[in-house]
Structures are given as C-alpha cells and as structure tokens.
Motif scaffolding. Sequence first.
Motif, PDB file in Angstrom:
ATOM      1  N   ARG A 115       0.826  -1.213   0.000  1.00 58.39           N
ATOM      2  CA  ARG A 115       0.000   0.000   0.000  1.00 58.39           C
ATOM      3  C   ARG A 115       0.861   1.265   0.000  1.00 58.39           C
ATOM      4  O   ARG A 115       0.551   2.240  -0.692  1.00 58.39           O
ATOM      5  CB  ARG A 115      -0.911  -0.025   1.223  1.00 58.39           C
ATOM      6  CG  ARG A 115      -1.696   1.258   1.469  1.00 58.39           C
ATOM      7  CD  ARG A 115      -2.540   1.121   2.723  1.00 58.39           C
ATOM      8  NE  ARG A 115      -3.096   2.405   3.152  1.00 58.39           N
ATOM      9  CZ  ARG A 115      -3.793   2.559   4.274  1.00 58.39           C
ATOM     10  NH1 ARG A 115      -4.028   1.530   5.058  1.00 58.39           N
ATOM     11  NH2 ARG A 115      -4.254   3.750   4.596  1.00 58.39           N
ATOM     12  N   PHE A 116       1.960   1.242   0.769  1.00 55.34           N
ATOM     13  CA  PHE A 116       2.809   2.427   0.879  1.00 55.34           C
ATOM     14  C   PHE A 116       4.020   2.379  -0.046  1.00 55.34           C
ATOM     15  O   PHE A 116       4.956   3.152   0.111  1.00 55.34           O
ATOM     16  CB  PHE A 116       3.258   2.617   2.330  1.00 55.34           C
ATOM     17  CG  PHE A 116       2.168   3.105   3.240  1.00 55.34           C
ATOM     18  CD1 PHE A 116       1.857   4.458   3.304  1.00 55.34           C
ATOM     19  CD2 PHE A 116       1.429   2.227   4.005  1.00 55.34           C
ATOM     20  CE1 PHE A 116       0.849   4.914   4.122  1.00 55.34           C
ATOM     21  CE2 PHE A 116       0.411   2.668   4.829  1.00 55.34           C
ATOM     22  CZ  PHE A 116       0.116   4.013   4.883  1.00 55.34           C
ATOM     23  N   LYS A 117       3.984   1.420  -0.990  1.00 56.15           N
ATOM     24  CA  LYS A 117       5.023   1.323  -2.028  1.00 56.15           C
ATOM     25  C   LYS A 117       6.416   1.140  -1.415  1.00 56.15           C
ATOM     26  O   LYS A 117       7.385   1.806  -1.816  1.00 56.15           O
ATOM     27  CB  LYS A 117       4.980   2.549  -2.946  1.00 56.15           C
ATOM     28  CG  LYS A 117       3.662   2.676  -3.708  1.00 56.15           C
ATOM     29  CD  LYS A 117       3.649   3.902  -4.608  1.00 56.15           C
ATOM     30  CE  LYS A 117       2.407   3.935  -5.491  1.00 56.15           C
ATOM     31  NZ  LYS A 117       1.123   3.851  -4.771  1.00 56.15           N
ATOM     32  N   ILE A 118       6.495   0.238  -0.432  1.00 56.16           N
ATOM     33  CA  ILE A 118       7.774  -0.139   0.162  1.00 56.16           C
ATOM     34  C   ILE A 118       8.217  -1.442  -0.496  1.00 56.16           C
ATOM     35  O   ILE A 118       7.615  -2.501  -0.264  1.00 56.16           O
ATOM     36  CB  ILE A 118       7.649  -0.349   1.691  1.00 56.16           C
ATOM     37  CG1 ILE A 118       7.125   0.918   2.368  1.00 56.16           C
ATOM     38  CG2 ILE A 118       8.977  -0.781   2.288  1.00 56.16           C
ATOM     39  CD1 ILE A 118       8.046   2.102   2.274  1.00 56.16           C
ATOM     40  N   PRO A 119       9.260  -1.423  -1.337  1.00 57.59           N
ATOM     41  CA  PRO A 119       9.687  -2.646  -2.034  1.00 57.59           C
ATOM     42  C   PRO A 119      10.320  -3.645  -1.067  1.00 57.59           C
ATOM     43  O   PRO A 119      11.148  -3.282  -0.230  1.00 57.59           O
ATOM     44  CB  PRO A 119      10.708  -2.132  -3.054  1.00 57.59           C
ATOM     45  CG  PRO A 119      11.201  -0.836  -2.479  1.00 57.59           C
ATOM     46  CD  PRO A 119      10.063  -0.251  -1.710  1.00 57.59           C
ATOM     47  N   LEU A 120       9.919  -4.908  -1.178  1.00 62.78           N
ATOM     48  CA  LEU A 120      10.421  -5.936  -0.263  1.00 62.78           C
ATOM     49  C   LEU A 120      11.827  -6.398  -0.633  1.00 62.78           C
ATOM     50  O   LEU A 120      12.579  -6.860   0.236  1.00 62.78           O
ATOM     51  CB  LEU A 120       9.468  -7.141  -0.255  1.00 62.78           C
ATOM     52  CG  LEU A 120       8.036  -6.883   0.236  1.00 62.78           C
ATOM     53  CD1 LEU A 120       7.230  -8.179   0.201  1.00 62.78           C
ATOM     54  CD2 LEU A 120       8.043  -6.307   1.641  1.00 62.78           C
ATOM     55  N   ASN A 121      12.199  -6.282  -1.899  1.00 67.39           N
ATOM     56  CA  ASN A 121      13.476  -6.832  -2.357  1.00 67.39           C
ATOM     57  C   ASN A 121      14.494  -5.751  -2.720  1.00 67.39           C
ATOM     58  O   ASN A 121      15.262  -5.883  -3.659  1.00 67.39           O
ATOM     59  CB  ASN A 121      13.243  -7.769  -3.552  1.00 67.39           C
ATOM     60  CG  ASN A 121      12.510  -9.026  -3.140  1.00 67.39           C
ATOM     61  OD1 ASN A 121      12.946  -9.721  -2.225  1.00 67.39           O
ATOM     62  ND2 ASN A 121      11.398  -9.304  -3.794  1.00 67.39           N
ATOM     63  N   LYS A 122      14.454  -4.676  -1.952  1.00 64.18           N
ATOM     64  CA  LYS A 122      15.396  -3.580  -2.155  1.00 64.18           C
ATOM     65  C   LYS A 122      16.076  -3.275  -0.826  1.00 64.18           C
ATOM     66  O   LYS A 122      15.436  -3.290   0.228  1.00 64.18           O
ATOM     67  CB  LYS A 122      14.634  -2.349  -2.652  1.00 64.18           C
ATOM     68  CG  LYS A 122      15.504  -1.206  -3.140  1.00 64.18           C
ATOM     69  CD  LYS A 122      14.607  -0.113  -3.739  1.00 64.18           C
ATOM     70  CE  LYS A 122      15.430   1.029  -4.294  1.00 64.18           C
ATOM     71  NZ  LYS A 122      14.565   2.086  -4.881  1.00 64.18           N
ATOM     72  N   GLN A 123      17.393  -3.026  -0.857  1.00 67.62           N
ATOM     73  CA  GLN A 123      18.114  -2.732   0.380  1.00 67.62           C
ATOM     74  C   GLN A 123      17.633  -1.412   0.983  1.00 67.62           C
ATOM     75  O   GLN A 123      17.364  -0.440   0.270  1.00 67.62           O
ATOM     76  CB  GLN A 123      19.617  -2.659   0.118  1.00 67.62           C
ATOM     77  CG  GLN A 123      20.252  -4.020  -0.153  1.00 67.62           C
ATOM     78  CD  GLN A 123      21.748  -3.892  -0.374  1.00 67.62           C
ATOM     79  OE1 GLN A 123      22.220  -2.954  -1.018  1.00 67.62           O
ATOM     80  NE2 GLN A 123      22.493  -4.845   0.161  1.00 67.62           N
TER      81      GLN A 123
END
Length: 283
Positions: A115-123
């Motif tokens: 929802r808040f556009k926080i990527p899971l696979n990014k440092q």
Amino acid sequence: MLVQLDRMKKEYDGFSLELNMEIPENQVTGLIGANGAGKSTTFKLMLGLIRPDEGNVEIFGRNAAEMGAEDKQKIGAAFSDSGFSEYLKVQQLIPIMSRFYPDFQEEEFRGRCERFKIPLNKQIKEFSTGMKAKLNVLLALSHDSRLLILDEPTAGLDVVAREEILDLLREYMEIPGRSIVISSHISGDLEHFCDDLYMIHEGKIVLHEETDRILEEYGFLKVSEQEYEALDKEYLLRVRKESFGYSCLTNQKNYYLENYPGIIVEKGSVDEVISMLVKGELL
C-alpha cells in the motif's frame, strides 16, 4: 497507567532532565520541544535503554529497566534510525521480526508495504528518507502492541503520505487499552492527532495541557502600553514587547474577552504557544 515517570531525573555533562509524566490508556500524547530539549532521552528511559539517576520510570506497572521479553513485545517503537542494518532488504526483516515478536502479523505487514510502495526486495540503504520513515512506522505497527513510542514518525513525508500514516495510527487507537506517545515538530500533526501535549524546554516540563484546551482557551492579547498597564495580569503566562505595545499569552482567553471587550484577543496555534513559552518573558 501504561507509562509513569515519577520525579525522574537524569543528568549528563551540562544537561539535566527532570520529569513527572503519565500516559494513561486510550490516549495519544504528544512530546514537543526543540532539539536537545530531552525528548529522545525521555523515550530511551521509557524503553528501559537507560536508567534514571533518581525517581522511577514504570511501563505497564513495572520498572522500565527490568522489563522482560513479554513486556517489551507489547511496545512498538519507531525512530529515525530503525536499528536494522541498511544492507538488509525488507524481505529479510520478516523472519527477524517473527523471531522477536510472536504476534508479528506478516500478511498485514506485507499488505501495508504494498500500500505504501515499500519494495520488499530492495536494500534499505537505497530508500529515500520518506520511505525509511514509512517502514519504521509499519514495523512498529506490525505486532500486537499496547504502546507505540514514535520519534518524529512523519519526518520526511509529503502531506499525502503523512496523513496516510496518521490514519493508520488512528486505526491502531480504535482498539481499547492502547496508547501512543509521539514527538513531532509538525504542529499540525499534534493539533489534530494528540489528546494532550507535554512541552519540554531545557530538560523541564514547561507545559502539560489537553490539546483542545490549548486551541480553545489559550490566546494572545495584542494591547497598547496603556491597555497593558490597566490589564489584570493574573492569567497571563508570558509577555513580549512589540512595536505596538505588548503581546500577552493567556490560558484564560474568555476571561479577557468578557472583561476587556475593547482589546484584541487572537487565537494561537500550538506553534505560536510554544514559541511564546520559550521566548516570552515571565511576569
């Protein structure tokens, strides 16, 4: 009482912090003050990270420095520094959170990240300041805590994202028995979100008031020198000399409206009240 600081004192070289503070259930409490006033130290005391030199700090009725793992799991905290290595990816935080918090809500956390556009696979080190702020709040909300301790949680966020975060916090407070302690330099967040405010200045509480009372009953009298001389000064908190005469802060605005109909009485924002408390003169 979820949090109680009773005659608490903490001293560092050249700095002394003295607090009496209570955080009841079902309340959002704002902590305000300039950088270096003692806000971060107060949060560290609440979390049991440092011990007071005098007095007591209790969380859930227990000494904060002696909290066990079960008590600590009931607290969600968000600071500008999350405490996690910035070389980790958000995906890698999930098993860590699951290990530390048995009530970690993985599915809900993943949904909020989307929802808040926080990527899971990014440092994390590649995140903007605003993205890091969002992540810290989402982590604090990811387990079934009774108390949230949030240090500048909306710093670096745009207006839309800030309101979304505040809406999440409002949803959190819909469940009875919870409380939030929040610091922010954005007065709008405090005015429309907090039930009461503590203002710390140079290590001491100079104001504790319900937010609604500040907005409804505090005000500024703008008076000439002649009007100032004739004024009942019993309910004046601070005074500042101005080109037109005096600006006076009062917590009894209606008293002056009723008894001095000829003078100018203006409503003050939280920011303006804070500024006058710090810069104005005591009578």
